[in-house]
Design a protein around this motif. Structure first.
Motif, PDB file in Angstrom:
ATOM      1  N   MET A 165       8.427   8.901   7.200  1.00 42.80           N
ATOM      2  CA  MET A 165       8.137   9.698   6.329  1.00 42.80           C
ATOM      3  C   MET A 165       8.120   9.005   4.864  1.00 42.80           C
ATOM      4  SD  MET A 165      10.587  12.952   7.189  1.00 42.80           S
ATOM      5  CE  MET A 165      12.121  12.086   7.003  1.00 42.80           C
ATOM      6  N   PRO A 166       7.142   9.101   4.085  1.00 37.56           N
ATOM      7  CA  PRO A 166       7.063   8.442   3.040  1.00 37.56           C
ATOM      8  C   PRO A 166       8.115   8.725   1.934  1.00 37.56           C
ATOM      9  CG  PRO A 166       5.326  10.015   2.962  1.00 37.56           C
ATOM     10  CD  PRO A 166       6.007  10.219   4.234  1.00 37.56           C
ATOM     11  N   THR A 167       9.101   7.825   1.900  1.00 33.34           N
ATOM     12  CA  THR A 167      10.389   8.093   1.120  1.00 33.34           C
ATOM     13  C   THR A 167      10.576   6.580   0.170  1.00 33.34           C
ATOM     14  OG1 THR A 167      11.950   7.552   2.946  1.00 33.34           O
ATOM     15  CG2 THR A 167      11.544  10.001   2.560  1.00 33.34           C
ATOM     16  N   VAL A 168      11.029   6.924  -0.993  1.00 35.63           N
ATOM     17  CA  VAL A 168      11.392   5.854  -1.552  1.00 35.63           C
ATOM     18  C   VAL A 168      12.970   5.372  -1.419  1.00 35.63           C
ATOM     19  CG1 VAL A 168      11.178   4.870  -4.080  1.00 35.63           C
ATOM     20  CG2 VAL A 168       9.614   6.720  -3.307  1.00 35.63           C
ATOM     21  N   CYS A 169      13.152   4.329  -1.117  1.00 32.52           N
ATOM     22  CA  CYS A 169      14.464   3.730  -0.977  1.00 32.52           C
ATOM     23  C   CYS A 169      14.786   2.797  -2.254  1.00 32.52           C
ATOM     24  CB  CYS A 169      14.478   2.772   0.417  1.00 32.52           C
ATOM     25  SG  CYS A 169      14.620   3.867   1.638  1.00 32.52           S
ATOM     26  N   CYS A 170      15.365   3.244  -3.147  1.00 30.15           N
ATOM     27  CA  CYS A 170      15.887   2.419  -4.546  1.00 30.15           C
ATOM     28  C   CYS A 170      17.041   2.942  -5.083  1.00 30.15           C
ATOM     29  CB  CYS A 170      14.809   2.293  -5.441  1.00 30.15           C
ATOM     30  SG  CYS A 170      14.466   3.768  -6.329  1.00 30.15           S
ATOM     31  N   SER A 171      17.739   2.255  -5.902  1.00 31.39           N
ATOM     32  CA  SER A 171      18.941   2.782  -6.528  1.00 31.39           C
ATOM     33  C   SER A 171      18.235   3.431  -7.792  1.00 31.39           C
ATOM     34  CB  SER A 171      19.916   1.797  -6.824  1.00 31.39           C
ATOM     35  OG  SER A 171      20.875   2.506  -7.623  1.00 31.39           O
ATOM     36  N   ASP A 204     -14.281   4.173   0.586  1.00 32.38           N
ATOM     37  CA  ASP A 204     -14.510   5.248   1.665  1.00 32.38           C
ATOM     38  C   ASP A 204     -15.223   4.647   3.005  1.00 32.38           C
ATOM     39  OD1 ASP A 204     -17.144   7.150   0.108  1.00 32.38           O
ATOM     40  OD2 ASP A 204     -16.929   5.005   0.552  1.00 32.38           O
ATOM     41  N   ASP A 205     -15.602   3.619   3.021  1.00 36.06           N
ATOM     42  CA  ASP A 205     -16.004   3.048   4.253  1.00 36.06           C
ATOM     43  C   ASP A 205     -15.173   2.753   5.407  1.00 36.06           C
ATOM     44  OD1 ASP A 205     -18.881   1.330   2.666  1.00 36.06           O
ATOM     45  OD2 ASP A 205     -18.676   3.472   3.206  1.00 36.06           O
ATOM     46  N   GLY A 206     -13.931   2.236   4.848  1.00 34.31           N
ATOM     47  CA  GLY A 206     -12.855   1.793   5.733  1.00 34.31           C
ATOM     48  C   GLY A 206     -12.388   2.930   6.616  1.00 34.31           C
ATOM     49  N   ASP A 207     -11.733   2.439   7.703  1.00 30.67           N
ATOM     50  CA  ASP A 207     -11.142   3.277   8.630  1.00 30.67           C
ATOM     51  C   ASP A 207      -9.722   3.371   8.431  1.00 30.67           C
ATOM     52  OD1 ASP A 207     -10.935   3.307  12.560  1.00 30.67           O
ATOM     53  OD2 ASP A 207     -10.703   4.800  10.961  1.00 30.67           O
ATOM     54  N   PHE A 208      -9.620   4.274   7.732  1.00 27.59           N
ATOM     55  CA  PHE A 208      -8.013   4.143   7.401  1.00 27.59           C
ATOM     56  C   PHE A 208      -6.978   4.592   8.689  1.00 27.59           C
ATOM     57  CE2 PHE A 208      -9.456   4.241   3.054  1.00 27.59           C
ATOM     58  CZ  PHE A 208      -8.598   3.829   2.260  1.00 27.59           C
ATOM     59  N   ILE A 209      -5.765   4.269   8.428  1.00 32.03           N
ATOM     60  CA  ILE A 209      -5.020   4.367   9.710  1.00 32.03           C
ATOM     61  C   ILE A 209      -3.850   5.500   9.041  1.00 32.03           C
ATOM     62  CG2 ILE A 209      -3.045   3.561  10.912  1.00 32.03           C
ATOM     63  CD1 ILE A 209      -4.542   0.929  11.265  1.00 32.03           C
ATOM     64  N   TRP A 210      -3.577   6.811   9.477  1.00 38.93           N
ATOM     65  CA  TRP A 210      -2.451   7.508   9.084  1.00 38.93           C
ATOM     66  C   TRP A 210      -1.304   7.263   9.794  1.00 38.93           C
ATOM     67  CZ3 TRP A 210      -3.727  10.170   4.426  1.00 38.93           C
ATOM     68  CH2 TRP A 210      -4.788  10.136   4.093  1.00 38.93           C
ATOM     69  N   ALA A 211      -0.331   7.173   9.078  1.00 33.97           N
ATOM     70  CA  ALA A 211       0.879   6.938   9.509  1.00 33.97           C
ATOM     71  C   ALA A 211       2.114   7.121   8.670  1.00 33.97           C
ATOM     72  CB  ALA A 211       1.315   5.545  10.259  1.00 33.97           C
ATOM     73  N   PRO A 212       3.548   7.514   9.044  1.00 35.51           N
ATOM     74  CA  PRO A 212       4.503   7.476   8.324  1.00 35.51           C
ATOM     75  C   PRO A 212       4.832   6.313   7.667  1.00 35.51           C
ATOM     76  CG  PRO A 212       5.150   8.500  10.346  1.00 35.51           C
ATOM     77  CD  PRO A 212       3.762   7.705  10.360  1.00 35.51           C
ATOM     78  N   ALA A 213       5.563   6.445   6.498  1.00 38.86           N
ATOM     79  CA  ALA A 213       6.035   4.921   5.775  1.00 38.86           C
ATOM     80  C   ALA A 213       7.002   5.257   4.878  1.00 38.86           C
ATOM     81  CB  ALA A 213       4.412   4.631   5.054  1.00 38.86           C
ATOM     82  N   THR A 214       7.654   4.268   4.629  1.00 37.44           N
ATOM     83  CA  THR A 214       8.811   4.179   3.563  1.00 37.44           C
ATOM     84  C   THR A 214       8.461   3.127   2.425  1.00 37.44           C
ATOM     85  OG1 THR A 214      10.608   4.980   5.278  1.00 37.44           O
ATOM     86  CG2 THR A 214      11.374   4.186   3.305  1.00 37.44           C
ATOM     87  N   LEU A 215       8.753   3.597   1.343  1.00 42.09           N
ATOM     88  CA  LEU A 215       8.473   2.540   0.198  1.00 42.09           C
ATOM     89  C   LEU A 215      10.030   1.946  -0.193  1.00 42.09           C
ATOM     90  CD1 LEU A 215       6.762   0.860  -1.878  1.00 42.09           C
ATOM     91  CD2 LEU A 215       7.405   2.977  -3.458  1.00 42.09           C
ATOM     92  N   TYR A 216      10.090   0.560  -0.097  1.00 43.40           N
ATOM     93  CA  TYR A 216      11.325  -0.010  -0.417  1.00 43.40           C
ATOM     94  C   TYR A 216      10.972  -0.874  -1.760  1.00 43.40           C
ATOM     95  CZ  TYR A 216      13.561   0.680   4.410  1.00 43.40           C
ATOM     96  OH  TYR A 216      13.979   1.313   5.380  1.00 43.40           O
ATOM     97  N   VAL A 217      12.059  -0.777  -2.908  1.00 46.96           N
ATOM     98  CA  VAL A 217      11.679  -1.119  -4.067  1.00 46.96           C
ATOM     99  C   VAL A 217      13.014  -1.620  -4.687  1.00 46.96           C
ATOM    100  CG1 VAL A 217      11.489   1.011  -5.234  1.00 46.96           C
ATOM    101  CG2 VAL A 217      10.697  -1.094  -6.459  1.00 46.96           C
TER     102      VAL A 217
END
Length: 564
Positions: free
Chosen positions: A1-7, A319-332
């Motif tokens: 799930m795309p969540t942000v991990c930061c303080s 829009d020519d690229g074949d995007f991959i769709w997946a869960p992700a987490t942003l770390y900053v």
């Protein structure tokens, strides 16, 4: 799930705290020698031959110089700014919705995001230029290095053109890697639709190296983040800085690097991270840093951009690229990391990111240009080996490393890692032009004198990928701020492994231990030549001079590992 991990700990104002820490990675300097020998500015003494009044005057002048040059520019009571959220009507967003669907493109919170790997430098540059051409609301650009080279000027020209169309442009650049004078950037920011801020600016200008004598506890710690966001809908993060070598446009050196283009929910997370840095007290307006001076006029900048810039190819399409769709987490990292004392890990991304290694069950791949594991990092890797996990690690050889001193923090651990069973690969400085005849290889048409690894990517169990700005060294872990994405996608992991395998085979030496315990650098058998065998190259760092190896040997004797 795309969540942000930061303080977050983030409010409209920040308290400046004194920090203590080592100097930044830079050519080994007299200051570093003084620091290692235990010297400090408190040992300064006025010569005895001066009389008392002269000594008082000289001491006062020195103290005034040192204390007057340590303050940050006053950012005043400026309003907090955020990326625009209502951008659904833009042609860029509508095209994304047409191709990938509204549910994916406009999703927020826990949702899958889209990812496209940018493996080749020209594509990585053209992706940024294309987004700059298509943006209608906003462009947010965060850079560690902004070099005064052709690719940077082309990008800046596109940002100016976007501003002329009414796009709100925000450029945030770290002061250490910025080639452009603050007065020039202040001139660029006179455009009604362009704002430029300099992160963690050096007080003394232009003699910036003197800052390491006045306030190196702050100035050695840098914003290493790299991000690009258009209309709060499409983002790019990864390892590439802004300069010709990163886009395979330099005849002297190219950096082998990776970025990832993002769509959907995680892009808003990247925008939120940009806002966090943009509104921090360390981000000073270029005009404040330049003390109100302007290096040129906006018209002159336009004229400079209008002449002498090469035409850019237009074949790349987002829009020519074949995007991959997946869960992700942003770390900053929290930007306040730079102001906190060394050892205070509040807001650091690494403790949380390292916990993601724990679920690994079978294999791990680490790609890092600068590898300084230290005792703690070595223990983490050895613990993985003890659990039966296979580890491949790709880094630069001494000859390929553009920061040779960093090799002194890697070489002492090499034998222990090999004895434990870790497979080590070191990128050669071999000109890629030697592989022009290779079929379907990304480097087949590139001409350069030297290649250097610059990608920062980890792959766990061929299922999860971490990609961003993080090097595996104390500088990234403890001192600089960083950003990266953990993406749960076997398909993306396979793409990265497919990108790396021919590189290991053609552009890297493998380091092994002989039966007598000596290290040996070998070229692995050519996968395109069945029956070929590994070729022994040397028992010491190949393609390096005796002077390089002698210097590295000296550096390993000094207590500077925590600086690297």
């Amino acid at each position: 799930m795309p969540t942000v991990c930061c303080s977050t700990g983030y409010t409209a104002s920040f308290v400046l705290q004194e920090a203590d820490g080592p100097i930044m990675r830079m050519p080994f300097s007299l200051l570093a020698l003084f620091r290692c020998a235990g010297y400090s500015l408190s040992r300064f003494r006025v010569p005895r031959f001066l009389n008392d009044s002269c000594r008082v005057a000289v001491t006062g002048a020195v103290l005034a110089l040192l204390t007057a040059c340590t303050a940050l520019p006053d950012v005043g009571s400026r309003p907090i700014e955020f990326a625009p959220t209502e951008t659904e009507a833009s042609c860029l967003t509508q095209r994304l919705i047409e191709v990938y669907g509204e549910d994916r493109v406009l999703a927020s919170g826990p949702a899958e995001s889209g990812f496209l790997l940018l493996k080749e430098g020209p594509d990585a540059l053209e992706a940024r230029l294309t987004l700059a051409r298509k943006a209608e609301y906003s462009l947010d650009v965060q850079a560690f290095e902004l070099l005064d080279q052709t690719s940077s000027r082309v990008l800046l020209a596109h940002l100016l053109e976007a501003a002329d169309r009414g796009v709100q442009v925000r450029l945030l650049v770290d002061d250490w890697g910025n080639d452009y004078p603050s007065a020039w950037l202040a001139s660029l920011a006179t455009h009604d639709n362009i704002e430029v801020r300099i992160f963690n600016p050096f007080p003394l200008r232009p003699a910036w190296r003197l800052n390491y004598l006045t306030h190196f506890a702050r100035v050695h710690r840098r914003m290493h983040n790299k991000a690009f966001v258009a209309d709060n809908q499409v983002g790019i993060i990864g390892g590439r800085n802004t300069g010709d070598a990163y886009y395979e446009a330099s005849p002297e050196r190219i950096f082998l690097d990776l970025d990832v283009l993002t769509l959907g929910s995680v892009t808003r997370d990247i925008s939120g991270a940009f806002d966090l840095y943009w509104n921090h007290q360390l981000a000073s307006e270029a005009s404040r840093v330049s003390l109100g001076r302007y290096g040129t006029s906006l018209n002159t900048i336009r004229e400079e951009f209008a002449s002498g810039l090469p035409e850019q190819r237009t074949s790349w399409q987002w829009d020519d690229g074949d995007f991959i769709w997946a869960p992700a987490t942003l770390y900053v990292d929290d930007p306040g990391k730079i102001l906190r004392p060394a050892g205070d890990i509040t807001g650091h991304l690494m403790p949380r990111l390292l916990s993601e290694i724990t679920p690994t069950q079978h294999e791990a791949l680490f790609v890092t240009p600068y590898f300084v594991p230290g005792e703690e990092g070595t223990d983490i890797l050895l613990d993985l080996i003890d659990r039966g996990i296979e580890i491949d690690l790709l880094t630069n050889s001494l000859a390929a490393n553009n920061m040779p001193i960093v090799h002194s923090g890697y070489a002492p651990y090499r034998r222990e890692l090999l004895e434990a069973g870790i497979r080590l690969w070191e990128v050669q400085p071999t000109p890629w032009s030697l592989y022009e005849d290779a079929n379907d290889e990304p480097w087949q048409s590139v001409l350069t004198e030297q290649v250097t690894l610059h990608a920062k990517v980890w792959v766990f169990d061929r299922e999860r990928v971490f990609i961003g700005s993080v090097n595996m060294d104390p500088r990234s872990f403890e001192h600089n701020t960083e950003i990266g994405l953990l993406i749960e996608s076997p398909e993306l992991a396979a793409q990265i492994l497919d990108w790396m395998e021919p590189m290991k085979n053609r552009l890297a030496w493998r380091v092994v231990l002989e039966e007598n315990g000596d290290k040996l650098w070998v070229e692995e058998p050519d996968v395109d030549s069945p029956g070929s065998e590994a070729t022994a190259i040397a028992n010491y760092d190949p393609d390096s001079s005796w002077w390089q190896r002698f210097r590295i040997g000296l550096y390993t004797l000094l207590p500077i590992e925590f600086l690297l």
